[in-house]
Write a protein that holds these residues in place. Structure first.
Motif, PDB file in Angstrom:
ATOM      1  N   GLN A 235       0.825  -1.207   0.000  1.00 49.67           N
ATOM      2  CA  GLN A 235       0.000   0.000   0.000  1.00 49.67           C
ATOM      3  C   GLN A 235       0.862   1.262   0.000  1.00 49.67           C
ATOM      4  OE1 GLN A 235      -3.413  -0.087  -0.112  1.00 49.67           O
ATOM      5  NE2 GLN A 235      -3.425   2.145  -0.298  1.00 49.67           N
ATOM      6  N   ASP A 236       1.908   1.253   0.858  1.00 49.88           N
ATOM      7  CA  ASP A 236       2.792   2.429   0.921  1.00 49.88           C
ATOM      8  C   ASP A 236       3.514   2.643  -0.410  1.00 49.88           C
ATOM      9  OD1 ASP A 236       2.038   2.758   3.542  1.00 49.88           O
ATOM     10  OD2 ASP A 236       3.847   1.838   4.396  1.00 49.88           O
ATOM     11  N   ARG A 237       3.974   1.543  -1.018  1.00 47.43           N
ATOM     12  CA  ARG A 237       4.668   1.673  -2.297  1.00 47.43           C
ATOM     13  C   ARG A 237       3.726   2.195  -3.375  1.00 47.43           C
ATOM     14  NH1 ARG A 237       9.502   2.728  -4.544  1.00 47.43           N
ATOM     15  NH2 ARG A 237       9.702   1.762  -6.610  1.00 47.43           N
ATOM     16  N   ALA A 238       2.491   1.719  -3.380  1.00 47.33           N
ATOM     17  CA  ALA A 238       1.531   2.178  -4.383  1.00 47.33           C
ATOM     18  C   ALA A 238       1.234   3.656  -4.226  1.00 47.33           C
ATOM     19  CB  ALA A 238       0.243   1.345  -4.278  1.00 47.33           C
ATOM     20  N   VAL A 239       1.060   4.102  -2.976  1.00 51.01           N
ATOM     21  CA  VAL A 239       0.784   5.526  -2.737  1.00 51.01           C
ATOM     22  C   VAL A 239       1.959   6.375  -3.198  1.00 51.01           C
ATOM     23  CG1 VAL A 239       0.427   7.240  -0.932  1.00 51.01           C
ATOM     24  CG2 VAL A 239      -0.840   5.079  -0.866  1.00 51.01           C
TER      25      VAL A 239
ATOM     26  N   SER B 232       5.027  13.780 -12.586  1.00 55.38           N
ATOM     27  CA  SER B 232       5.861  13.414 -13.741  1.00 55.38           C
ATOM     28  C   SER B 232       7.277  13.032 -13.325  1.00 55.38           C
ATOM     29  CB  SER B 232       5.899  14.557 -14.782  1.00 55.38           C
ATOM     30  OG  SER B 232       4.601  14.855 -15.218  1.00 55.38           O
ATOM     31  N   ARG B 233       7.396  12.354 -12.238  1.00 56.08           N
ATOM     32  CA  ARG B 233       8.693  11.881 -11.791  1.00 56.08           C
ATOM     33  C   ARG B 233       8.710  10.366 -11.830  1.00 56.08           C
ATOM     34  NH1 ARG B 233      10.426  14.511  -6.237  1.00 56.08           N
ATOM     35  NH2 ARG B 233      12.202  13.125  -6.695  1.00 56.08           N
ATOM     36  N   THR B 234       9.864   9.824 -12.126  1.00 54.46           N
ATOM     37  CA  THR B 234      10.010   8.372 -12.190  1.00 54.46           C
ATOM     38  C   THR B 234      10.345   7.834 -10.805  1.00 54.46           C
ATOM     39  OG1 THR B 234      10.840   8.535 -14.456  1.00 54.46           O
ATOM     40  CG2 THR B 234      11.261   6.472 -13.259  1.00 54.46           C
ATOM     41  N   PRO B 235       9.608   6.898 -10.312  1.00 53.33           N
ATOM     42  CA  PRO B 235       9.869   6.377  -8.956  1.00 53.33           C
ATOM     43  C   PRO B 235      11.189   5.617  -8.927  1.00 53.33           C
ATOM     44  CG  PRO B 235       8.199   5.062 -10.043  1.00 53.33           C
ATOM     45  CD  PRO B 235       8.458   6.231 -10.945  1.00 53.33           C
ATOM     46  N   PRO B 236      11.896   5.681  -7.811  1.00 53.28           N
ATOM     47  CA  PRO B 236      13.143   4.920  -7.695  1.00 53.28           C
ATOM     48  C   PRO B 236      12.878   3.427  -7.791  1.00 53.28           C
ATOM     49  CG  PRO B 236      12.472   5.755  -5.554  1.00 53.28           C
ATOM     50  CD  PRO B 236      11.541   6.370  -6.568  1.00 53.28           C
ATOM     51  N   VAL B 237      13.850   2.726  -8.367  1.00 52.73           N
ATOM     52  CA  VAL B 237      13.703   1.281  -8.572  1.00 52.73           C
ATOM     53  C   VAL B 237      14.010   0.541  -7.268  1.00 52.73           C
ATOM     54  CG1 VAL B 237      14.513  -0.712  -9.889  1.00 52.73           C
ATOM     55  CG2 VAL B 237      14.272   1.529 -11.008  1.00 52.73           C
ATOM     56  N   ARG B 238      13.158  -0.422  -6.934  1.00 55.12           N
ATOM     57  CA  ARG B 238      13.407  -1.306  -5.780  1.00 55.12           C
ATOM     58  C   ARG B 238      13.554  -2.724  -6.294  1.00 55.12           C
ATOM     59  NH1 ARG B 238       9.179  -0.362  -0.986  1.00 55.12           N
ATOM     60  NH2 ARG B 238       9.893  -2.522  -0.676  1.00 55.12           N
ATOM     61  N   PRO B 239      14.555  -3.450  -5.778  1.00 56.33           N
ATOM     62  CA  PRO B 239      14.779  -4.793  -6.325  1.00 56.33           C
ATOM     63  C   PRO B 239      13.686  -5.796  -5.972  1.00 56.33           C
ATOM     64  CG  PRO B 239      16.211  -4.371  -4.444  1.00 56.33           C
ATOM     65  CD  PRO B 239      15.546  -3.071  -4.766  1.00 56.33           C
ATOM     66  N   ASP B 240      12.931  -5.534  -4.913  1.00 55.76           N
ATOM     67  CA  ASP B 240      11.935  -6.521  -4.489  1.00 55.76           C
ATOM     68  C   ASP B 240      10.550  -6.211  -5.004  1.00 55.76           C
ATOM     69  OD1 ASP B 240      11.828  -4.237  -2.958  1.00 55.76           O
ATOM     70  OD2 ASP B 240      11.014  -5.268  -1.192  1.00 55.76           O
ATOM     71  N   THR B 241      10.395  -5.109  -5.771  1.00 54.70           N
ATOM     72  CA  THR B 241       9.068  -4.764  -6.278  1.00 54.70           C
ATOM     73  C   THR B 241       9.131  -4.493  -7.778  1.00 54.70           C
ATOM     74  OG1 THR B 241       9.389  -2.400  -5.822  1.00 54.70           O
ATOM     75  CG2 THR B 241       8.364  -3.729  -4.082  1.00 54.70           C
TER      76      THR B 241
ATOM     77  N   GLU C 203       6.234 -16.496  -6.548  1.00 54.59           N
ATOM     78  CA  GLU C 203       4.922 -15.987  -6.133  1.00 54.59           C
ATOM     79  C   GLU C 203       5.056 -14.512  -5.777  1.00 54.59           C
ATOM     80  OE1 GLU C 203       1.172 -17.252  -3.228  1.00 54.59           O
ATOM     81  OE2 GLU C 203       3.142 -18.217  -2.984  1.00 54.59           O
ATOM     82  N   TYR C 204       4.080 -13.731  -6.263  1.00 52.66           N
ATOM     83  CA  TYR C 204       4.067 -12.287  -6.018  1.00 52.66           C
ATOM     84  C   TYR C 204       2.736 -11.915  -5.375  1.00 52.66           C
ATOM     85  CZ  TYR C 204       8.012 -11.895  -9.279  1.00 52.66           C
ATOM     86  OH  TYR C 204       9.226 -12.014  -9.899  1.00 52.66           O
ATOM     87  N   GLY C 205       2.837 -10.905  -4.519  1.00 45.93           N
ATOM     88  CA  GLY C 205       1.639 -10.245  -4.048  1.00 45.93           C
ATOM     89  C   GLY C 205       1.426  -8.994  -4.857  1.00 45.93           C
ATOM     90  N   VAL C 206       0.203  -8.794  -5.406  1.00 45.30           N
ATOM     91  CA  VAL C 206      -0.052  -7.693  -6.342  1.00 45.30           C
ATOM     92  C   VAL C 206      -1.172  -6.824  -5.788  1.00 45.30           C
ATOM     93  CG1 VAL C 206      -0.730  -7.050  -8.677  1.00 45.30           C
ATOM     94  CG2 VAL C 206       0.671  -9.096  -8.296  1.00 45.30           C
ATOM     95  N   LEU C 207      -0.917  -5.498  -5.789  1.00 42.38           N
ATOM     96  CA  LEU C 207      -1.933  -4.518  -5.416  1.00 42.38           C
ATOM     97  C   LEU C 207      -2.138  -3.593  -6.615  1.00 42.38           C
ATOM     98  CD1 LEU C 207      -3.788  -3.100  -3.361  1.00 42.38           C
ATOM     99  CD2 LEU C 207      -1.808  -1.715  -2.695  1.00 42.38           C
ATOM    100  N   THR C 208      -3.371  -3.445  -7.053  1.00 50.10           N
ATOM    101  CA  THR C 208      -3.703  -2.596  -8.196  1.00 50.10           C
ATOM    102  C   THR C 208      -4.562  -1.445  -7.700  1.00 50.10           C
ATOM    103  OG1 THR C 208      -3.676  -4.541  -9.663  1.00 50.10           O
ATOM    104  CG2 THR C 208      -4.720  -2.515 -10.491  1.00 50.10           C
ATOM    105  N   VAL C 209      -4.119  -0.200  -8.036  1.00 52.67           N
ATOM    106  CA  VAL C 209      -4.864   0.994  -7.633  1.00 52.67           C
ATOM    107  C   VAL C 209      -5.082   1.863  -8.873  1.00 52.67           C
ATOM    108  CG1 VAL C 209      -3.988   0.976  -5.258  1.00 52.67           C
ATOM    109  CG2 VAL C 209      -2.723   2.206  -7.035  1.00 52.67           C
ATOM    110  N   PRO C 210      -6.140   2.662  -8.906  1.00 51.06           N
ATOM    111  CA  PRO C 210      -6.387   3.510 -10.089  1.00 51.06           C
ATOM    112  C   PRO C 210      -5.424   4.697 -10.133  1.00 51.06           C
ATOM    113  CG  PRO C 210      -8.053   3.895  -8.396  1.00 51.06           C
ATOM    114  CD  PRO C 210      -7.227   2.755  -7.900  1.00 51.06           C
ATOM    115  N   LEU C 211      -5.140   5.163 -11.374  1.00 53.54           N
ATOM    116  CA  LEU C 211      -4.331   6.356 -11.585  1.00 53.54           C
ATOM    117  C   LEU C 211      -5.243   7.536 -11.859  1.00 53.54           C
ATOM    118  CD1 LEU C 211      -1.466   4.913 -13.829  1.00 53.54           C
ATOM    119  CD2 LEU C 211      -1.275   5.738 -11.461  1.00 53.54           C
TER     120      LEU C 211
END
Length: 438
Positions: free
Chosen positions: A42-46, A55-64, A112-120
């Motif tokens: 949830q925090d990563r999605a927010v 218009s900024r590119t989010p930093p890359v995380r190796p686990d997401t 296996e991945y946990g996936v959270l989908t939120v609207p833009l």
């Protein structure tokens, strides 16, 4: 061995408790890890949605892995180097505006991945996928540590229990050693170990009470044997002397002398029979086999008085005042009343009455004999006791001793007092019978 058995019980209880605690802890940890995993998604999605909004590119995380899902189903990874993940139908529903959000688990190439989908805000949706590898590492680490911790804790509890039980059971071993010595040596005066205030101390005090009772019993038996041998010696000597006189003077004795010797033999034989019978009763006390119950003292007094009237022809009266039932052994009470009446009739002149008086839980027999001196009122209940004023009266000196033993066995008391106008009043008190609670 008691120490080993108790240790096994303690270890088994500790192992069970730790296993139960570990199971509950694992479930709690799993819930916390899952909650933290969802919160991280949830925090990563927010964060990513906010950065995309400026218009900024989010930093890359190796686990997401983050990717944008178009309403038409096209998928665009935010990190060009990442492989696009398949968009489940729930994610497409969010991209089309049909759902507010979606939470799914997907498997890609065995991972296996946990996936959270939120609207833009501008349309479409953002998929944030996080690998379960971190959560699985925590889960596996916890599962590995639990058995080793349980084994170590169980071993430690076993060691501590073994050492503690050695100290706790030390008084029991000392007590067992002393009792073995007493059994071997038959020395009832052997001192027992000091007793504490715990259950082992109570056990030691119980053993001490038992030894004291055994010492008293042995002393009473030895005294009984000594007194009996002394009392038996006189009639046996008389019987033997009379028999030898008859044997030596066979055919040469005058008829009146022979009649006197035979009378002496019969009298002494009867005294021996009475003495032996009372000794047997005193030593065995078969009344102890009887269970205590409710006893009517008035009925016992009336029955004994009627029996002695018929047997002796003497006047025996019964007076009653406020009698109450007592708790005692019925046969023992009857024996006590018989002994008291026999004793009173023996020491009371032929032309005087004997009275049995029942008052409450107290029964007494009053005679008109020589009475009992104040310094003899306790001694008369001793075995083979014969007062100075009763030495010439036939008897064994055991009747009142039997009364004392039977009454005290039923938690009663005996007494002997002087009557106001001469004679003696001898009797006993017994505990009142308590009615059973309903």
């Amino acid at each position: 061995m008691l120490r080993a058995k108790i240790t096994l019980v303690v270890v088994a209880a500790a192992a069970l408790a730790m296993t139960l605690a570990a199971t509950l802890s694992y479930r709690g940890v799993s819930d916390v890890v899952a909650e933290q995993f969802d919160r991280a998604l949830q925090d990563r999605a927010v964060t990513v949605v906010a950065l995309l909004g400026v218009s900024r590119t989010p930093p890359v995380r190796p686990d997401t892995t983050e990717q944008v899902v178009e309403a038409g189903g096209a998928v665009r990874p935010l990190d060009p180097g990442r492989v696009a993940l398949p968009a489940p139908e729930s994610a497409l529903g969010v991209a089309r505006g049909e759902r507010d959000s979606a939470r799914e688990d997907i498997t890609v190439d065995g991972a296996e991945y946990g996936v959270l989908t939120v609207p833009l805000p501008g349309g479409g949706a953002l998929m944030v996928a996080q690998h379960y590898a971190g959560a699985e590492r925590i889960d596996h680490a916890f599962l590995w540590r639990v058995p080793w911790t349980t084994v170590a804790a169980t071993a430690l509890s076993a060691l501590l229990s073994w050492l503690a039980l050695d100290r706790i059971l030390r008084p029991v071993r000392r007590l067992a050693r002393v009792t073995r010595d007493i059994t071997t040596t038959q020395d009832l005066t052997t001192p027992l170990p000091s007793a504490g205030r715990d259950e082992i101390g109570q056990l030691t005090r119980s053993f001490a009470s038992m030894l004291a009772a055994l010492r008293r019993s042995r002393a009473q038996q030895q005294r009984l044997v000594q007194d009996a041998s002394h009392e038996l010696r006189t009639p046996l000597t008389s019987v033997r002397g009379s028999a030898e006189l008859l044997q030596r003077g066979r055919g040469r004795l005058a008829p009146e002398d022979e009649e006197q010797i035979l009378t002496t033999l019969v009298t002494e034989a009867a005294a021996l029979d009475t003495l032996v019978r009372e000794l047997v009763d005193l030593a065995t006390d078969r009344s102890t086999e009887e269970e205590p119950g409710e006893v009517d003292l008035t009925a016992a007094a009336e029955e004994a008085a009627h029996r002695h009237r018929r047997r002796t022809g003497r006047t025996v009266t019964v007076t009653v005042h406020g009698p109450v039932p007592v708790r005692a052994r019925p046969r023992a009470v009857r024996r006590c009343v018989d002994n008291l009446l026999s004793n009173a009739l023996k020491f009371s002149p032929e032309d005087t009455p004997v009275t049995v008086h029942v008052e409450g839980a107290r029964l007494s027999v009053r005679d008109h004999g020589p009475g009992i001196a104040p310094d003899e009122r306790s001694a008369v209940f001793g075995r083979f006791y014969r007062g100075p004023r009763t030495q010439a009266v036939p008897g064994s000196g055991l009747g009142l001793a039997i009364v004392h033993d039977l009454v005290t066995a039923d938690e009663g008391t005996v007494f002997a007092t002087a009557a106001p106008d001469g004679g003696a009043e001898v009797g006993f008190r017994l505990p009142p019978h308590a009615p059973a609670a309903r």
